[in-house]
Motif scaffolding. Structure first.
Motif, PDB file in Angstrom:
ATOM      1  N   UNK A  89       0.051  52.069  38.020  1.00 53.96           N
ATOM      2  CA  UNK A  89       0.088  52.613  36.657  1.00 53.96           C
ATOM      3  C   UNK A  89       0.166  51.498  35.626  1.00 53.96           C
ATOM      4  N   UNK A  90       0.987  50.493  35.882  1.00 55.73           N
ATOM      5  CA  UNK A  90       1.130  49.387  34.940  1.00 55.73           C
ATOM      6  C   UNK A  90      -0.190  48.642  34.757  1.00 55.73           C
ATOM      7  N   UNK A  91      -0.896  48.401  35.846  1.00 56.59           N
ATOM      8  CA  UNK A  91      -2.185  47.697  35.767  1.00 56.59           C
ATOM      9  C   UNK A  91      -3.172  48.475  34.911  1.00 56.59           C
ATOM     10  N   UNK A  92      -3.256  49.783  35.123  1.00 56.04           N
ATOM     11  CA  UNK A  92      -4.203  50.602  34.367  1.00 56.04           C
ATOM     12  C   UNK A  92      -3.825  50.685  32.889  1.00 56.04           C
ATOM     13  N   UNK A  93      -2.538  50.758  32.605  1.00 58.18           N
ATOM     14  CA  UNK A  93      -2.110  50.784  31.207  1.00 58.18           C
ATOM     15  C   UNK A  93      -2.445  49.471  30.516  1.00 58.18           C
ATOM     16  N   UNK A  94      -2.234  48.355  31.231  1.00 58.48           N
ATOM     17  CA  UNK A  94      -2.589  47.055  30.662  1.00 58.48           C
ATOM     18  C   UNK A  94      -4.095  46.952  30.448  1.00 58.48           C
ATOM     19  N   UNK A  95      -4.877  47.444  31.397  1.00 51.91           N
ATOM     20  CA  UNK A  95      -6.334  47.403  31.256  1.00 51.91           C
ATOM     21  C   UNK A  95      -6.791  48.174  30.026  1.00 51.91           C
ATOM     22  N   UNK A  96      -6.248  49.379  29.854  1.00 49.68           N
ATOM     23  CA  UNK A  96      -6.631  50.184  28.695  1.00 49.68           C
ATOM     24  C   UNK A  96      -6.212  49.506  27.393  1.00 49.68           C
ATOM     25  N   UNK A  97      -5.004  48.930  27.382  1.00 50.24           N
ATOM     26  CA  UNK A  97      -4.545  48.250  26.181  1.00 50.24           C
ATOM     27  C   UNK A  97      -5.396  47.045  25.832  1.00 50.24           C
ATOM     28  N   UNK A  98      -5.699  46.219  26.827  1.00 52.50           N
ATOM     29  CA  UNK A  98      -6.540  45.049  26.589  1.00 52.50           C
ATOM     30  C   UNK A  98      -7.955  45.452  26.199  1.00 52.50           C
ATOM     31  N   UNK A  99      -8.448  46.506  26.814  1.00 55.34           N
ATOM     32  CA  UNK A  99      -9.789  46.976  26.479  1.00 55.34           C
ATOM     33  C   UNK A  99      -9.869  47.376  25.011  1.00 55.34           C
ATOM     34  N   UNK A 100      -8.885  48.113  24.530  1.00 56.38           N
ATOM     35  CA  UNK A 100      -8.903  48.540  23.130  1.00 56.38           C
ATOM     36  C   UNK A 100      -8.853  47.350  22.183  1.00 56.38           C
ATOM     37  N   UNK A 101      -8.008  46.367  22.484  1.00 57.46           N
ATOM     38  CA  UNK A 101      -7.896  45.199  21.601  1.00 57.46           C
ATOM     39  C   UNK A 101      -9.168  44.368  21.609  1.00 57.46           C
ATOM     40  N   UNK A 102      -9.723  44.133  22.797  1.00 54.81           N
ATOM     41  CA  UNK A 102     -10.947  43.333  22.885  1.00 54.81           C
ATOM     42  C   UNK A 102     -12.127  44.038  22.232  1.00 54.81           C
ATOM     43  N   UNK A 103     -12.209  45.353  22.407  1.00 56.25           N
ATOM     44  CA  UNK A 103     -13.297  46.106  21.779  1.00 56.25           C
ATOM     45  C   UNK A 103     -13.214  46.011  20.262  1.00 56.25           C
ATOM     46  N   UNK A 104     -12.015  46.147  19.716  1.00 59.44           N
ATOM     47  CA  UNK A 104     -11.847  46.084  18.264  1.00 59.44           C
ATOM     48  C   UNK A 104     -12.232  44.705  17.728  1.00 59.44           C
ATOM     49  N   UNK A 105     -11.838  43.658  18.429  1.00 56.50           N
ATOM     50  CA  UNK A 105     -12.155  42.294  17.988  1.00 56.50           C
ATOM     51  C   UNK A 105     -13.654  42.012  18.054  1.00 56.50           C
ATOM     52  N   UNK A 106     -14.275  42.326  19.193  1.00 58.32           N
ATOM     53  CA  UNK A 106     -15.697  42.061  19.356  1.00 58.32           C
ATOM     54  C   UNK A 106     -16.531  42.903  18.397  1.00 58.32           C
ATOM     55  N   UNK A 107     -16.122  44.136  18.166  1.00 59.54           N
ATOM     56  CA  UNK A 107     -16.818  45.042  17.246  1.00 59.54           C
ATOM     57  C   UNK A 107     -16.898  44.427  15.851  1.00 59.54           C
ATOM     58  N   UNK A 108     -15.789  43.899  15.367  1.00 58.98           N
ATOM     59  CA  UNK A 108     -15.781  43.289  14.036  1.00 58.98           C
ATOM     60  C   UNK A 108     -16.638  42.033  14.001  1.00 58.98           C
ATOM     61  N   UNK A 109     -16.561  41.224  15.048  1.00 55.21           N
ATOM     62  CA  UNK A 109     -17.338  39.980  15.085  1.00 55.21           C
ATOM     63  C   UNK A 109     -18.838  40.257  15.069  1.00 55.21           C
ATOM     64  N   UNK A 110     -19.276  41.230  15.844  1.00 61.23           N
ATOM     65  CA  UNK A 110     -20.707  41.516  15.941  1.00 61.23           C
ATOM     66  C   UNK A 110     -21.284  41.994  14.615  1.00 61.23           C
ATOM     67  N   UNK A 111     -20.507  42.764  13.861  1.00 58.12           N
ATOM     68  CA  UNK A 111     -21.040  43.306  12.612  1.00 58.12           C
ATOM     69  C   UNK A 111     -21.058  42.283  11.480  1.00 58.12           C
ATOM     70  N   UNK A 112     -20.680  41.037  11.761  1.00 60.81           N
ATOM     71  CA  UNK A 112     -20.846  39.951  10.793  1.00 60.81           C
ATOM     72  C   UNK A 112     -22.118  39.142  11.058  1.00 60.81           C
ATOM     73  N   UNK A 113     -22.775  39.385  12.184  1.00 63.36           N
ATOM     74  CA  UNK A 113     -23.942  38.591  12.575  1.00 63.36           C
ATOM     75  C   UNK A 113     -25.171  38.922  11.722  1.00 63.36           C
ATOM     76  N   UNK A 114     -26.152  38.012  11.677  1.00 60.72           N
ATOM     77  CA  UNK A 114     -27.412  38.338  11.003  1.00 60.72           C
ATOM     78  C   UNK A 114     -28.090  39.577  11.581  1.00 60.72           C
ATOM     79  N   UNK A 115     -28.031  39.754  12.907  1.00 62.72           N
ATOM     80  CA  UNK A 115     -28.665  40.908  13.545  1.00 62.72           C
ATOM     81  C   UNK A 115     -28.079  42.228  13.053  1.00 62.72           C
TER      82      UNK A 115
END
Length: 207
Positions: A89-115
């Motif tokens: 359970x702890x591993x899955x909770x950590x995975x979900x938490x890290x996934x949400x944080x990484x998705x939010x960070x990458x999402x913002x970075x990508x929308x600053x690109x020329x593309x």
């Protein structure tokens, strides 16, 4: 006549055959300071289901352990089962938490690109989100997601070859670049330099 070959193509046909598709120009400064679109995807269904199942197994193991203790029976096996359930359970909770944080960070970075200028024009919000999800899962160790992320990066023009296929190219705003260069040069001149001296540093030809 026999042996003479086909008649020559008209000039308009030759021009049409040799014509090239115009490149779409993307600003080198990217999409600018605009906010990224709202995240369009629901939480990862598979990971969420696994987390919920793991939580149920912890509750089940705790109940079984409590029953054994109440009856005065050996609890070693049940305690081991509970520990393993809590770990999963702890591993899955950590995975979900890290996934949400990484998705939010990458999402913002990508929308600053020329593309991102072209993604916005084409309405590719969910397509970019799909790439983000697969990319993040790949970084968390999912090999299948790594393959998907590579395919999505091609579709979105995130590599030089993919941009060429999409007929996109990044161009520099020369006026903005010159303005920025003048500002940097003036700043390097230091606060103790007069306005006239700064102008000479910025534009020696104007002295």
């Amino acid at each position: 006549m026999p042996g003479m070959g086909p008649p020559p193509k008209a000039d308009v046909d030759r021009r049409r055959r040799n014509a090239t598709v115009a490149m779409t120009e993307l600003p080198s400064e990217g999409r600018g300071g605009k906010r990224a679109p709202n995240w369009p995807l629901i939480p990862d269904v598979v990971l969420t289901a696994k987390r919920d199942l793991a939580s149920w197994k912890v509750e089940e193991a705790e109940f079984a352990l409590g029953e054994l203790r109440a009856a005065g029976k050996p609890c070693g096996v049940a305690e081991g089962r509970l520990d393993r359930a809590k770990e999963a359970l702890l591993i899955l909770e950590r995975q979900l938490g890290e996934q949400r944080k990484l998705e939010a960070t990458l999402w913002k970075e990508l929308w600053r690109l020329p593309q991102a200028v072209q993604w916005e024009a084409l309405g590719w919000t969910r397509d970019v989100a799909q790439y983000v999800r697969h990319k993040v899962m790949a970084e968390l160790g999912d090999l299948d997601s790594a393959k998907e992320a590579r395919q999505w990066s091609d579709r979105l023009g995130l590599t030089p070859l993919a941009m060429l296929r999409l007929r996109w190219k990044v161009v520099v705003d020369e006026t903005a670049a010159r303005r920025q260069e003048r500002q940097q040069t003036a700043a390097q001149a230091g606060p103790g330099v007069s306005a006239r001296q700064r102008l000479r540093v910025v534009d020696p030809a104007g002295a």
